[in-house]
Motif scaffolding. Structure first.
Motif, PDB file in Angstrom:
ATOM      1  N   GLN A   1       8.404  -5.139   5.704  1.00  0.00           N
ATOM      2  CA  GLN A   1       8.603  -6.562   5.487  1.00  0.00           C
ATOM      3  C   GLN A   1       7.434  -7.077   4.659  1.00  0.00           C
ATOM      4  O   GLN A   1       6.306  -7.164   5.146  1.00  0.00           O
ATOM      5  CB  GLN A   1       8.694  -7.319   6.814  1.00  0.00           C
ATOM      6  N   ASP A   2       7.704  -7.409   3.416  1.00  0.00           N
ATOM      7  CA  ASP A   2       6.654  -7.817   2.478  1.00  0.00           C
ATOM      8  C   ASP A   2       6.584  -9.330   2.411  1.00  0.00           C
ATOM      9  O   ASP A   2       7.501  -9.983   1.921  1.00  0.00           O
ATOM     10  CB  ASP A   2       6.956  -7.229   1.098  1.00  0.00           C
ATOM     11  N   GLU A   3       5.479  -9.882   2.899  1.00  0.00           N
ATOM     12  CA  GLU A   3       5.249 -11.326   2.815  1.00  0.00           C
ATOM     13  C   GLU A   3       4.115 -11.665   1.853  1.00  0.00           C
ATOM     14  O   GLU A   3       3.827 -12.834   1.609  1.00  0.00           O
ATOM     15  CB  GLU A   3       4.896 -11.889   4.206  1.00  0.00           C
ATOM     16  N   HIS A   4       3.455 -10.644   1.299  1.00  0.00           N
ATOM     17  CA  HIS A   4       2.233 -10.874   0.518  1.00  0.00           C
ATOM     18  C   HIS A   4       2.301 -10.347  -0.913  1.00  0.00           C
ATOM     19  O   HIS A   4       1.384 -10.560  -1.691  1.00  0.00           O
ATOM     20  CB  HIS A   4       1.037 -10.203   1.208  1.00  0.00           C
TER      21      HIS A   4
END
Length: 313
Positions: free
Chosen positions: A249-252
């Motif tokens: 899960q890529d939030e950055h």
């Protein structure tokens, strides 16, 4: 059987939280006593920078933060459950409040001059000064409650906890859950570690009876272990275990394989640097190399921690 190694020290309230969880689940574990203040060379060999207490080690996997440690122990030993099926979200939110808002109010009350003097009774003056300097360094930039404000808040929180216990033995029903363990440990510090300050609990007898029930859970099956043995166990581990949830899960905008740091949002902001090998819905995992411990996978929860890319890599 999974070898659980808890790095802790006797007066640590967050360690008492995990010791009781181990008791509730009747787990066997190895106890490594670590220093209460820096330097902590054996801890840093495993974590790479994180220095808060406790940490849980399973082979070459090192788990930071008691919220994540509770999830790991729940995965290893699902029964008795820490997270109730019908009110899991409420239990987790209540635990987060207890580990932050309640904890800091309680500790600001507990460590007023009278409480601090009790905690260090019989110890050299230098020990108290060193502890104060260490914790001041860990709390740089934090807003700390003044004793009078902390006392008022703590009293209010104790009354609210009493209300939650009305008609039931534990905060969310007939059995303890993750919220009970999180609420218990700052109150335990008042009652057991600075008993001169424990009078604040007398106005809420239901809380005292609940604390007795929590204490009766015990600490499980503990075996003494040394830091040297724990580092050797890390070196000897054949591989790190995979996180429970493999989905990235890529939030950055930081891809896996990047060089990153992870640090707490506020208290104890010392960063750990390594290669980002997992970023799931709930946690991060860094792979790092240490001269003593070998390859280590260090795990952090997402909530309460800051992920940053290392510039220039």
């Amino acid at each position: 059987m999974t070898n659980l190694i808890l790095h802790h020290y006797p007066t640590s309230p967050f360690s008492e939280k995990i010791r009781l969880v181990l008791g509730y689940k009747q787990l066997a574990w190895k106890s490594v006593i670590i220093p209460a203040i820096m330097p902590k060379p054996d801890v840093l060999a495993l974590t790479g920078g994180y220095r808060k207490t406790p940490i849980l080690q399973i082979g070459s996997d090192v788990y930071c933060d008691t919220a994540l440690i509770c999830d790991v122990l729940e995965h290893i030993q699902p029964t008795p459950a820490l997270v109730p099926e019908s009110h899991g979200g409420v239990a987790r939110v209540l635990a987060q409040w207890a580990d932050t808002t309640l904890f800091w109010a309680a500790m600001a009350y507990n460590l007023q001059p009278k409480g601090a003097a009790s905690l260090f009774d019989g110890a050299p003056v230098e020990a108290a000064k060193a502890f104060g300097a260490d914790r001041a360094a860990m709390s740089t930039g934090m807003t700390r409650l003044r004793p009078a404000d902390a006392t008022a808040a703590y009293k209010s929180y104790l009354r609210r906890i009493t209300n939650m216990l009305d008609g039931q033995n534990f905060l969310m029903g007939s059995a303890p859950c993750v919220a009970d363990f999180a609420v218990y440990h700052p109150l335990w510090f008042s009652r057991k570690r600075v008993p001169v300050m424990a009078g604040i609990l007398d106005a809420t007898p239901a809380v005292l009876h609940w604390m007795d029930r929590m204490e009766a859970l015990g600490h499980g099956k503990m075996e003494k272990y040394t830091a040297t043995e724990s580092i050797a166990a890390c070196v000897d581990s054949t591989r790190a275990s995979a996180p429970f949830d493999q989905m990235f899960q890529d939030e950055h905008g930081i891809p896996l394989g990047s060089r990153v740091t992870i640090a707490a949002e506020n208290f104890g902001q010392e960063p750990t640097e390594g290669e980002l090998v997992a970023a799931t819905r709930t946690r991060y995992t860094l792979r790092r190399e240490d001269a003593r411990a070998g390859t280590v996978h260090v795990h952090f929860p997402r909530i309460g921690y800051v992920l940053r890319a290392v510039q220039g890599t």
